[in-house]
Design an enzyme around this catalytic site. Structure first.
Site, short mmCIF file in Angstrom:
data_model
loop_
_atom_site.label_atom_id
_atom_site.label_comp_id
_atom_site.label_asym_id
_atom_site.label_seq_id
_atom_site.Cartn_x
_atom_site.Cartn_y
_atom_site.Cartn_z
N SER A 117 0.99 -0.91 -0.18
CA SER A 117 0.09 0.01 0.11
C SER A 117 0.63 1.48 -0.05
O SER A 117 2.13 1.35 0.57
CB SER A 117 -0.91 0.12 1.16
N TYR A 141 -1.48 0.18 10.07
CA TYR A 141 -1.76 -0.37 8.79
C TYR A 141 -0.41 -0.31 7.80
O TYR A 141 0.08 -1.37 7.37
CB TYR A 141 -2.92 -0.21 7.95
N LYS A 145 2.04 -3.33 6.31
CA LYS A 145 2.44 -3.57 5.17
C LYS A 145 3.91 -3.63 4.83
O LYS A 145 4.61 -4.33 4.22
CB LYS A 145 1.59 -2.47 4.10
N1 UFG Z 1 -12.94 11.36 1.78
C1 UFG Z 1 -13.89 12.10 2.01
N2 UFG Z 1 -14.98 11.83 2.48
C2 UFG Z 1 -15.56 10.62 2.48
C3 UFG Z 1 -14.47 9.65 2.63
C4 UFG Z 1 -13.03 9.85 1.88
O1 UFG Z 1 -13.67 13.50 2.00
O2 UFG Z 1 -16.58 10.27 3.10
C5 UFG Z 1 -11.72 11.69 1.42
C6 UFG Z 1 -10.47 11.28 2.18
O3 UFG Z 1 -10.45 12.19 3.09
C7 UFG Z 1 -9.41 11.13 1.32
C8 UFG Z 1 -9.85 10.62 -0.02
O4 UFG Z 1 -11.49 11.10 0.05
O5 UFG Z 1 -8.74 12.19 0.93
C9 UFG Z 1 -9.84 9.13 -0.34
O6 UFG Z 1 -10.41 8.49 0.80
P1 UFG Z 1 -10.59 6.91 0.83
O7 UFG Z 1 -10.90 6.83 2.18
O8 UFG Z 1 -11.40 6.49 -0.40
O9 UFG Z 1 -8.86 6.31 0.53
P2 UFG Z 1 -7.69 6.69 1.44
O10 UFG Z 1 -6.87 7.54 0.43
O11 UFG Z 1 -7.84 7.45 2.73
O12 UFG Z 1 -6.98 5.32 1.67
C10 UFG Z 1 -6.36 4.53 0.59
C11 UFG Z 1 -6.83 3.16 0.89
C12 UFG Z 1 -5.85 2.82 2.19
C13 UFG Z 1 -4.52 3.18 2.10
C14 UFG Z 1 -4.40 4.46 1.70
C15 UFG Z 1 -3.00 4.93 1.57
O13 UFG Z 1 -8.08 2.84 0.85
O14 UFG Z 1 -6.10 1.39 2.10
O15 UFG Z 1 -5.12 4.86 0.16
O16 UFG Z 1 -2.71 6.24 2.61
F1 UFG Z 1 -3.90 2.89 3.13
#
Ligand code: UFG
Length: 341
Positions: A117, A141, A145
């Protein structure tokens, strides 16, 4: 090749199995079904229901099916969750991973592709992120990894286990057959589409005061089919390359903001999407974008669905195929029911 896919009943696992079958491999999924779904495993792949912490069961699965390569995808993968429950994350991602590696040694399996990741990097100052940048995970997490990646390196040195770790950026989208259906959804694309479908009142933007062009976080969204393709190519490459390689798996470029994802979803669905702005979510880096040169050069990987429109549209199609528009899909199409063990 005969391939065992751990976590093969999960969202990305099921798409990887589709891609492996398309490439002519024989596939066995190994999954405890804690978050995956039995009907996500595409026939003719078989499902072995089991616990990766059970060394005997894992070794038996490898031996019975005369497995030649493993794609290790089973994991717990929610950043926030990992901060609340590090013990559970080290058990699921490190202890179970090392149990798998011992079984791999015992059964003399020589090749492994690992789902790593972008979380291993933490919050790098310079972007796009290069594989040579120092990994500094900011949560359990990412740390789990990285620990497994490091074990792979030493297993190669000592036991000649060939491996490729693929550091995923943001997987999204669906195939005609498989898509995202988490019991507890936290990912942006499905949540935005739930807001479009009306099963969620609004999408909450976590922070619009980041140092980015529109103030919302930038991410690197990759179509899950393109992600799956990289696994097939990584497996093929392990026939030629004797190493423990690490590749970013993202599209690169400038990245896509949360607001851009919402705008694309409005266009694709033709629906209103209500937005609420909330404070930042803990641990979210402002920008996470991959440098993709290494994987393109080494594997010849080239994404087939790079447009965000296509990614969101595929996820929308998948969601519209479900009964409640909340992500839970109807029972599977009968010809694809997996053969249970
Ligand atoms: N976001 C929102 N509202 C929501 C959900 C997400 O604004 O309801 C934003 C988050 O703040 C982030 C972006 O959308 O900026 C993407 O969020 P996700 O939760 O879809 O994905 P992440 O980037 O947080 O996480 C992903 C993978 C993880 C991994 C990570 C690496 O899902 O497994 O990238 O940092 F660890």
């Amino acid at each position: 090749m005969r391939v065992l896919v751990t976590g093969g009943a999960g969202y990305i696992g099921s798409v990887v199995i589709e891609a492996l079958l398309d490439a002519g491999h024989d596939v066995v999924a190994f999954d405890d079904l804690s978050t995956g779904h039995r009907d996500a495993v595409v026939a003719p792949a078989r499902l072995v229901e089991g616990d990766l912490l059970d060394a005997r069961a894992v070794t038996a699965a490898l031996r019975t099916h005369r497995i030649e390569a493993v794609v290790h995808m089973a994991a717990r993968s929610l950043v926030g969750d990992s901060v609340a429950d590090p013990a559970g994350y080290y058990r699921a991602n490190v202890t179970a991973g090392l149990t798998l590696l011992e079984a791999v040694r015992a059964a003399e399996v020589g090749r492994l592709v690992f789902s790593s990741s972008a979380a291993v990097y933490g919050e790098p100052a310079s972007q796009p992120i290069d594989e040579g940048d120092p990994p500094l995970p900011k949560n359990p997490y990412g740390d789990t990894k990285l620990a497994f990646e490091r074990a792979l390196r030493w297993y190669h040195t000592a036991y000649r286990l060939r491996s490729t770790s693929l550091r995923y950026f943001n997987a999204a989208g669906a195939t005609g057959r498989s898509g995202e259906r988490h019991a507890r959804e936290t990912h942006l694309v499905p949540l935005v589409l739930q807001a479009a479908a009306g099963t969620r009142e609004a999408i909450t933007i976590y922070g619009d005061d980041y140092p980015t062009p529109d103030g919302t976080c930038l991410r690197d969204y990759v179509h899950v089919s393109d992600l799956a393709l990289a696994h097939v190519q990584a497996l093929d490459a392990l026939a030629r390359v004797d190493g423990a390689e690490v590749y970013n798996l993202g599209l690169g470029g400038a990245g896509t903001s949360v607001r851009e994802v919402i705008d694309v979803a409005r266009r694709v669905t033709g629906r209103e999407i209500a937005v609420r702005v909330a404070p930042r979510r803990r641990g979210d880096p402002a920008r996470l974008v991959a440098s993709t040169e290494r994987i393109r050069l080494a594997l010849g990987w080239a994404p087939r669905h790079p447009a965000l429109e296509e990614i969101v549209e595929s996820a929308w199609r998948w969601m519209r195929g479900s009964r409640d528009m909340g992500g839970a899909r109807r029972t599977p199409q009968p010809p694809h029911a997996p053969r249970p063990e």
